[in-house]
Design a protein around this motif. Structure first.
Motif, mmCIF file in Angstrom:
data_model
loop_
_atom_site.group_PDB
_atom_site.id
_atom_site.type_symbol
_atom_site.label_atom_id
_atom_site.label_comp_id
_atom_site.label_asym_id
_atom_site.label_seq_id
_atom_site.Cartn_x
_atom_site.Cartn_y
_atom_site.Cartn_z
ATOM 1 N N ALA A 213 0.951 -1.244 0.044
ATOM 2 C CA ALA A 213 -0.107 -0.221 0.228
ATOM 3 C C ALA A 213 1.037 0.817 0.353
ATOM 4 C CB ALA A 213 -1.173 -0.442 1.040
ATOM 5 N N LEU A 214 1.987 1.112 1.040
ATOM 6 C CA LEU A 214 2.995 2.743 0.614
ATOM 7 C C LEU A 214 3.366 2.796 -0.582
ATOM 8 C CD1 LEU A 214 4.273 1.869 4.872
ATOM 9 C CD2 LEU A 214 2.654 3.508 4.101
ATOM 10 N N SER A 215 3.115 1.538 -0.735
ATOM 11 C CA SER A 215 4.410 1.488 -1.943
ATOM 12 C C SER A 215 4.068 2.387 -3.469
ATOM 13 C CB SER A 215 5.454 -0.050 -3.019
ATOM 14 O OG SER A 215 5.784 -0.097 -2.028
ATOM 15 N N ASN A 216 2.356 1.937 -3.418
ATOM 16 C CA ASN A 216 1.802 2.128 -4.164
ATOM 17 C C ASN A 216 0.977 3.758 -3.911
ATOM 18 O OD1 ASN A 216 1.425 0.346 -5.859
ATOM 19 N ND2 ASN A 216 -0.728 -0.627 -4.502
ATOM 20 N N LEU A 217 1.332 4.858 -3.156
ATOM 21 C CA LEU A 217 1.708 6.168 -2.755
ATOM 22 C C LEU A 217 1.546 7.341 -4.065
ATOM 23 C CD1 LEU A 217 1.768 6.247 0.681
ATOM 24 C CD2 LEU A 217 -0.464 6.440 -0.508
ATOM 25 N N PRO A 218 1.366 7.772 -4.439
ATOM 26 C CA PRO A 218 1.848 8.618 -5.613
ATOM 27 C C PRO A 218 3.353 9.452 -5.303
ATOM 28 C CG PRO A 218 -0.037 9.811 -4.311
ATOM 29 C CD PRO A 218 0.410 8.386 -4.741
ATOM 30 N N THR A 219 4.277 9.534 -6.079
ATOM 31 C CA THR A 219 5.097 10.741 -5.664
ATOM 32 C C THR A 219 5.136 11.799 -5.260
ATOM 33 O OG1 THR A 219 6.625 9.395 -7.050
ATOM 34 C CG2 THR A 219 7.592 11.871 -7.264
ATOM 35 N N ALA A 220 5.729 11.793 -4.188
ATOM 36 C CA ALA A 220 5.387 13.480 -3.589
ATOM 37 C C ALA A 220 6.237 14.122 -3.853
ATOM 38 C CB ALA A 220 6.044 12.584 -1.328
ATOM 39 N N TYR A 221 7.719 14.019 -4.387
ATOM 40 C CA TYR A 221 8.125 14.959 -5.458
ATOM 41 C C TYR A 221 9.125 14.100 -6.483
ATOM 42 C CZ TYR A 221 7.996 18.434 -1.105
ATOM 43 O OH TYR A 221 6.656 19.674 -0.259
ATOM 44 N N ASP A 222 9.172 14.843 -7.224
ATOM 45 C CA ASP A 222 10.195 14.284 -7.665
ATOM 46 C C ASP A 222 11.908 14.380 -8.106
ATOM 47 O OD1 ASP A 222 10.233 16.926 -8.518
ATOM 48 O OD2 ASP A 222 11.188 17.028 -10.546
ATOM 49 N N TYR A 223 12.235 14.658 -6.674
ATOM 50 C CA TYR A 223 13.156 15.037 -6.635
ATOM 51 C C TYR A 223 13.338 14.771 -5.175
ATOM 52 C CZ TYR A 223 18.347 15.877 -7.164
ATOM 53 O OH TYR A 223 19.663 15.559 -7.049
ATOM 54 N N ILE A 224 14.078 13.971 -4.493
ATOM 55 C CA ILE A 224 14.856 14.107 -2.960
ATOM 56 C C ILE A 224 15.091 15.502 -2.052
ATOM 57 C CG2 ILE A 224 14.065 11.754 -2.221
ATOM 58 C CD1 ILE A 224 17.345 12.235 -2.038
ATOM 59 N N ARG A 225 15.633 16.094 -3.692
ATOM 60 C CA ARG A 225 16.373 17.592 -2.504
ATOM 61 C C ARG A 225 15.270 18.332 -2.708
ATOM 62 N NH1 ARG A 225 16.574 21.500 -5.485
ATOM 63 N NH2 ARG A 225 16.780 21.029 -7.882
ATOM 64 N N LEU A 226 14.379 18.377 -2.421
ATOM 65 C CA LEU A 226 13.125 19.383 -2.401
ATOM 66 C C LEU A 226 12.109 18.857 -1.520
ATOM 67 C CD1 LEU A 226 11.962 19.069 -6.815
ATOM 68 C CD2 LEU A 226 13.125 20.651 -5.612
#
Length: 614
Positions: A58-71
């Motif tokens: 379920a956690l893996s299927n969540l949408p991307t929070a930000y496109d880059y972890i720097r952000l």
């Protein structure tokens, strides 16, 4: 959500979270809506929390929070939501930083442009790098300082009030209603900013933008440890204890790959190091060339972060101006530099030039001998005096292996500072840390750059040094192998779809050492008007990328990425890396990045399928 229930859920999330949350630096753009960054992820995460569903699937299927972890990234979002929940604040009013000073600088920058007063209050001591004089004279920030015993001692003030506290763990954070901004600093983890009051909601976007451009979000590993502290779990012992050895190894590796023997600097990201470079150069100019205008010369269609950050620096000072440098397509970088340097010399101003070699997204390399001649040329001001020579700030992210800086290298006679994004080839996508190094001619500038790197608390973390120390020894081989794959794919496309325009380095440039593993693809189009042709080309871009990531989901991603350890990455720079570029300067072409480890033959098969569908 009731706090104890929330903490119990987070404990389960820590146990079951996908490893990608901890290890990926770039995520998929096809499941990411930039306008809903963080919001879309949190909305669905909160839904899972209410259901008590913490399964890895379920956690893996969540949408991307930000496109880059720097952000920002899943763990930073969860941490900010949890701290906000405990303090009765919406998640968007909680912002985590890897830097301890950046949240203060973000508020000061916003208030500088709004002509608003700021009172900074603190207990104990301010961060050692918090240089009051530099912040006021170089950054132009205006503020008052007051040491207090507790938040209760912060008095009313005509402007913004900031309260700084040193925290041992994230469970101790609390908000005082009469204080606008709470900055909670952690010795090893970074900081968390709480924005208080409806009257301060408008600061959120400006502070987020500062985090996006001048620093980074708290790293995933540090967010994880902050979350573990929040639920009273012990910290993970994943952070290295051999930082001195790792740092020494990384600095030696940077010297080796760059050909320069000066002292490198390593920052939390490529943009973090670029911000230190720009502010260090501005500092040098204000000290040594009083009263002269500072001109930051930057291509208008280059990477959006570089472009945007340079303009943000200029916006804070009347002494700084942006000069556009046309480098791609029908424009020649050398001729453009010659033109702008003549103009800047005539005005007796100070030229700082930022350029990528090869350029992005057109992957073009200028004539290097002519470039050196233009940058080295002695110029005169309108009054006949000697003009100030330029500093060339070279983004080598695409080709970090090319030697520009050594005593016998092409730019040895030009004050040059080279920098690279460490999330690309240096780490292979394992961390965001970036670095810079000067040639002998520019070495004197490094002291000022280092001062600003420290002031912004943007040096690489211990774990980032450890990752670079492990990854950089294989970098040269990975660059070579990825280039071979890219040359092979480019040749195949050229034969399969000869009407496409491919932007890639020539065989001759490759023999000179320019072996990038990225190319841009301008697909053939059709239509009766320019608008129809552009619309058709964009449609074909989308069709190609969708087909690739659908047919090869384990390797092909719609992603802003380069220099990764495996797979193939597709993007449209105009909608990702050129996100803040002016619309007329955007390039709506496909950019493709290949790695040393991928199924090249499968990618050829799918591309052939695309051609048959055109």
């Amino acid at each position: 959500m009731e706090v104890n229930k929330m903490l119990a859920y987070i404990t389960k999330v820590i146990e079951h979270m996908p490893q990608d949350w901890l290890n990926l630096t770039t995520h998929r753009l096809d499941i990411y809506n930039e306008k809903l960054a963080k919001v879309q992820f949190l909305d669905q995460f909160i839904h899972l929390a209410k259901e008590g569903n913490s399964s890895t699937a379920a956690l893996s299927n969540l949408p991307t929070a930000y496109d880059y972890i720097r952000l920002g990234h899943p763990l930073s979002c969860v941490l900010e939501w949890a701290i906000g929940n405990i303090n009765g604040l919406p998640a968007e009013q909680v912002i985590s930083f890897q830097s301890k000073t950046a949240p203060i600088l973000a508020i000061l920058r916003t208030n500088l442009l709004a002509h608003r007063n700021t009172l900074i209050t603190y207990t104990n001591e301010l961060p050692s790098a918090f240089d009051i004089d530099v912040l006021k004279t170089i950054y132009g920030f205006s503020f008052e300082l007051k040491k207090v015993a507790s938040p209760a001692d912060v008095e009313s003030f005509n402007g913004s009030t900031i309260f700084i506290s040193q925290q041992h763990d994230s469970s101790a954070i609390s908000v005082s209603s009469h204080i606008d901004f709470h900055v909670n600093m952690y010795a090893e983890l970074g900081s968390v900013l709480l924005i208080n009051g409806a009257e301060n909601i408008h600061y959120i976007s400006d502070i987020q933008h500062f985090r996006r451009r001048e620093t980074v979000a708290m790293t995933p590993h540090n967010c994880l440890n902050a979350l573990r502290s929040l639920v009273l779990l012990p910290a993970e012992n994943s952070v290295t204890t051999n930082t001195t050895e790792h740092k020494a190894a990384v600095l030696d590796l940077i010297r080796e790959v760059s050909g320069s023997q000066t002292t490198p600097l390593v920052a939390s990201s490529g943009l973090s190091v670029q911000y230190a470079i720009l502010m260090g150069l501005v500092h040098d100019a204000l000290e040594n060339h009083k009263g002269k205008a500072i001109k930051i010369v930057v291509p208008p269609n280059c990477y959006g972060g570089t472009n945007d950050q340079a303009r943000r620096v200029a916006a804070c000072s009347d002494a700084i101006e942006i000069v556009d440098l046309l480098v791609d397509g029908d424009n020649d970088m050398v001729q453009s530099i010659d033109h702008v340097l003549e103009q800047i010399a005539a005005e007796d101003a100070i030229p700082y030039i930022i350029a990528e070699i090869p350029t992005n997204p057109r992957v073009e390399v200028p004539d290097l001998q002519k470039l050196r001649a233009v940058l080295s040329a002695k110029r005169k001001t309108d009054t006949g005096s000697q003009a100030i020579d330029p500093v060339f700030i070279l983004d080598q992210t695409f080709c970090p292996n090319v030697h520009f800086l050594g005593d016998s290298d092409v730019l040895s006679s030009v004050r040059t500072i080279s920098f690279a994004s460490g999330s690309k080839f240096p780490s292979g996508g394992k961390c965001t840390a970036g670095y810079c190094i000067a040639n002998n001619k520019a070495e004197a500038l490094i002291e000022k750059i280092q001062l600003h790197l420290a002031l912004c608390d943007n040096e690489a973390t211990d774990l980032q040094y450890e990752i670079l120390a492990k990854q950089m020894p294989s970098m040269m081989q990975r660059i070579h192998d990825a280039y071979i794959n890219t040359r092979n794919f480019v040749s195949f496309i050229g034969k399969t779809l000869p009407s496409a325009k491919i932007n890639f380095v020539s065989e001759a440039l490759a023999k000179e050492g320019f072996t990038p593993s990225v190319f841009s693809l301008d697909l053939p189009t059709k239509g009766n008007t320019p608008e129809e042709k552009e619309a058709y080309k964009r449609k074909m871009n989308a069709l190609l990328i969708d087909l690739m990531i659908t047919e090869i989901p384990d390797e092909s991603k719609y992603c802003v990425s380069y220099g990764q350890l495996k797979g193939c990455y597709w993007t449209i720079p105009a909608t990702s890396t050129q996100g803040t570029t002016k619309e007329d300067d955007k390039d709506y072409i496909a950019r493709v990045s290949l790695s040393p480890n991928m199924d090249l033959e499968r990618h050829k098969e799918v591309f052939l399928k695309f051609v048959e569908q055109m």
